[in-house]
Write an enzyme that holds these catalytic residues in place. Structure first.
Site, PDB file in Angstrom:
ATOM      1  N   ASP A   1      46.866  42.489  65.410  1.00 24.39           N
ATOM      2  CA  ASP A   1      46.351  42.903  64.104  1.00 24.39           C
ATOM      3  C   ASP A   1      46.023  44.400  64.054  1.00 24.39           C
ATOM      4  O   ASP A   1      45.849  45.045  65.084  1.00 24.39           O
ATOM      5  CB  ASP A   1      45.044  42.150  63.792  1.00 24.39           C
TER       6      ASP A   1
ATOM      7  N   HIS B   1      48.122  41.988  56.516  1.00 29.35           N
ATOM      8  CA  HIS B   1      46.702  42.019  56.916  1.00 29.35           C
ATOM      9  C   HIS B   1      45.896  42.832  55.905  1.00 29.35           C
ATOM     10  O   HIS B   1      44.860  43.391  56.247  1.00 29.35           O
ATOM     11  CB  HIS B   1      46.581  42.602  58.330  1.00 29.35           C
TER      12      HIS B   1
ATOM     13  N   HIS C   1      44.782  42.959  69.153  1.00 28.74           N
ATOM     14  CA  HIS C   1      44.891  44.125  68.258  1.00 28.74           C
ATOM     15  C   HIS C   1      45.708  45.213  68.940  1.00 28.74           C
ATOM     16  O   HIS C   1      45.355  45.625  70.053  1.00 28.74           O
ATOM     17  CB  HIS C   1      43.493  44.662  67.916  1.00 28.74           C
TER      18      HIS C   1
END
Ligand code: ZN
Length: 493
Positions: A311, A362, A453
Site C-alpha cells: 500500500d 487506495h 507498504h
C-alpha cells in the site's frame, strides 16, 4: 514513519525556514495563529481548485529534476496522519519543503490540543501535493492540506511553492515581485485597498509605513505566500498598521497584482497554470481506448495461495526494488496505489502492470473515508481510477480503504470491491525486517492476504527472506483478485 525521519535538526531547519522564506521577525511559526484566526473568521472554505489543472501539466520529473516522495503515514488511537511531500536531493530546497510540511502538521497538532475531541471521531491530517509546470524553468508545487479536527471543525487550504528548475531553488518574494516603481505602486494600491475594505483593519492602516515597506529597495518579501489564486501577506504587529490591529493578514487576488509581479512570473500566471479549461480540451481530444482489467490466471484451486499486498505507493525508489525482489521468485502481488503518486510516477505504475501484478485503488490522498462526505469519497476514488487508467489503461476493480477505515455506508458509494487484509505485517510499526517476517510466519495460512507498504526501506529488506520461506512452504504468490476468486471471501467483515 517513512524511510526518512525528521531529524533532531528540525529546530535548525525551522529557523532557516523562517529566516529564508517565513516571517519577518516573529519567533513563532505564523501558521498556528493564522490558522486559528482564520478558523474563527470562517475563512477556511473548501478548496475550489484542487486538481483542476489535471495531469497534463505535471512536470516530467525524470527529465527535468530528480524527485522522490517522502510519505509519512501514521495511525494511532488519537489521530490519522497522512503526509506526502517531495524531496529533490537538493539540500537547501529539501530542508525548506520539509520545514513547510512539518509546520503544517504542527498547526494541526496545535489545533487538536485546543479542541475537545470526542471518542467517536478520529481527527486526521492529510497533505498531498502535485506539480504544475509554469514555464520552461519554473514549476509550482501545489500542496493540498485537509485537516479534520472534529466533526464540526475542518479546514482545507492549497498553498503553492514555486521552484526554479535551473537554479534548483525555491523562488523568493524578491524574485517574484517587480522592482520598478510602477510595479511597487500597483502593489501598494492593492494592499491599501484590501486593508481599507477589511473591517478589522480599515481604521488602523498606517499608509506611510505601508508605502515605505512596499518601496523599500531591500524588501525581500519574505512574508508572502501563494495559493493557486491569491497572495497572502502576513505582517508583524505595528509594521504597517496600528498595534491594535494585531498582526495583519492581507489576502489579495493574484489577478489584482499580476502587473506588480516580475515579468516572467506574470507570464506564467497568465499562462497555462491558471487555465484549467485548456487541460479539459486536451482530454477530449485523447483517443478513447477501453481500459483493460487484471486477468485472473488459470491456477490449481487446491494449491496453497498467499496474496502479498503493498500500500501507499508507487514510490519512485522503493517500488522498483520490490518489483525486482518479486520477479526473482516469479511472485505476483497487488499494489494499492495512491492517486496523487500515480500522477507523479506513472512510469513506476507501468512497470508494476508490465510485470503482471494487480493494481488496486487506495484513494487519491489517503483520507479516512468514514469522516468525509459522499462527494469527497467519490472524488477520492474516481480521480484515482482515472489516474491509473491514464497511466496504464488498466481499470482497478479492487480498492482498499486508507487505515482500513470503512463501513457499509462508505461501501455503498463505491462500486469497486473493498479488500482488507488477514495479516498485518506491522511494517509501518516495527520497521524491522525480522519482525515483519515473524508476523507473516506466525499467521500464514492458505488463502491469506498480507498487508505491507512499499514506502518503507525495511519492507523491501524483509522480502527476500519472506519470499524464500513462503516458497519453501509451498505457497503460490497470487493477486487479491485471484485469491478471492479461488479461495472465496476472507475472514474480514
Ligand atoms: Zn495506506
Amino acid at each position: 514513519m517513512s524511510s526518512k525521519t525528521f531529524y533532531p535538526a528540525l529546530i535548525f531547519t525551522l529557523l532557516i525556514f523562517l529566516a529564508a522564506c517565513g516571517q519577518n521577525d516573529s519567533a513563532e511559526p505564523h501558521g498556528a495563529d493564522e490558522a486559528r484566526g482564520m478558523l474563527e473568521e470562517g475563512k477556511y472554505e473548501s478548496k475550489a481548485t484542487k486538481d483542476e489543472e489535471g495531469t497534463e501539466q505535471a512536470i516530467s520529473v525524470s527529465e527535468d529534476i530528480h524527485m522522490n516522495v517522502i510519505s509519512f503515514v501514521e495511525e494511532d488511537d488519537d489521530k490519522f496522519v497522512s503526509m506526502h511531500y517531495p524531496e529533490f536531493e537538493v539540500k537547501e530546497m529539501d530542508m525548506l519543503i520539509e520545514a513547510f510540511a512539518r509546520e503544517k502538521l504542527d498547526v494541526f497538532n496545535t489545533l487538536l490540543s485546543s479542541e475537545n475531541i470526542s471518542d467517536k471521531f478520529t481527527p486526521q491530517f492529510n497533505m498531498t501535493f502535485q506539480t504544475n509546470e509554469l514555464s520552461e524553468n519554473v514549476f509550482a508545487l501545489q500542496f493540498d492540506i485537509d485537516s479534520y479536527i472534529s466533526e464540526d471543525v475542518t479546514f482545507n487550504e492549497s498553498e503553492v511553492i514555486m521552484v526554479n528548475k535551473d537554479t534548483r531553488t525555491i523562488l523568493t518574494g524578491e524574485e517574484l515581485f517587480g522592482s520598478d516603481d510602477e510595479s511597487r505602486e500597483i502593489l501598494y494600491n492593492v494592499l491599501l485597498e484590501n486593508m481599507k475594505n477589511n473591517s478589522n483593519l480599515a481604521g488602523y492602516v498606517d499608509e506611510e509605513h505601508l508605502r515605505n515597506w512596499v518601496f523599500e529597495p531591500t524588501n525581500a518579501f519574505t512574508n508572502v505566500r501563494f495559493t493557486t489564486d491569491s497572495a497572502i501577506f502576513t505582517f508583524s504587529q505595528s509594521e504597517i498598521a496600528a498595534a491594535a490591529a494585531g498582526a495583519p493578514v492581507v489576502t489579495v487576488d493574484l489577478d489584482d497584482i499580476r502587473n506588480a509581479l516580475a515579468n516572467n512570473i506574470t507570464a506564467l500566471i497568465d499562462g497555462e497554470y491558471m487555465s484549467s479549461e485548456r487541460a479539459e480540451d486536451e482530454d477530449v481530444e485523447e483517443a478513447v481506448e477501453k481500459p483493460g482489467e487484471y486477468e485472473i490466471r488459470d491456477l490449481d484451486p487446491n494449491s496453497k495461495m498467499i496474496a502479498l499486498t503493498f500500500d501507499d505507493g508507487p514510490d519512485n525508489e522503493l517500488t522498483p526494488e520490490v518489483l525486482e525482489r518479486l520477479s526473482n521468485y516469479e511472485a505476483r502481488a497487488t499494489f494499492f496505489l495512491l492517486g496523487t503518486k500515480v500522477n507523479l510516477f506513472p512510469d513506476v505504475v507501468e512497470n508494476i502492470v508490465n510485470a503482471g501484478h494487480e493494481v488496486g485503488n487506495h484513494t487519491w490522498s489517503h483520507k479516512d473515508l468514514t469522516t468525509i462526505s459522499f462527494n469527497e469519497i467519490t472524488e477520492e476514488i474516481v480521480q484515482t481510477n482515472e489516474a491509473i487508467i491514464d497511466a496504464v489503461n488498466v481499470a482497478p476493480v479492487v480498492y482498499r480503504a486508507p487505515f482500513g477505515a470503512n463501513n457499509d455506508e462508505v461501501d455503498q458509494y463505491i462500486t469497486l470491491k473493498n479488500v482488507d487484509w488477514d495479516i498485518d505485517s506491522e511494517d509501518w510499526l516495527t520497521h524491522n525486517p525480522a519482525a515483519i517476517n515473524e508476523m507473516v510466519r506466525a499467521n500464514v495460512d492458505d488463502g491469506k492476504i498480507v498487508l505491507m507498504h512499499d514506502i518503507h526501506r525495511e519492507t523491501v529488506d524483509s522480502l527476500d527472506e519472506m519470499l524464500s520461506f513462503l516458497t519453501a512452504e509451498g505457497y503460490e504468490f497470487v493477486t487479491v483478485s485471484e485469491i478471492l476468486h479461488y479461495k472465496g471471501e476472507y475472514g474480514v467483515e
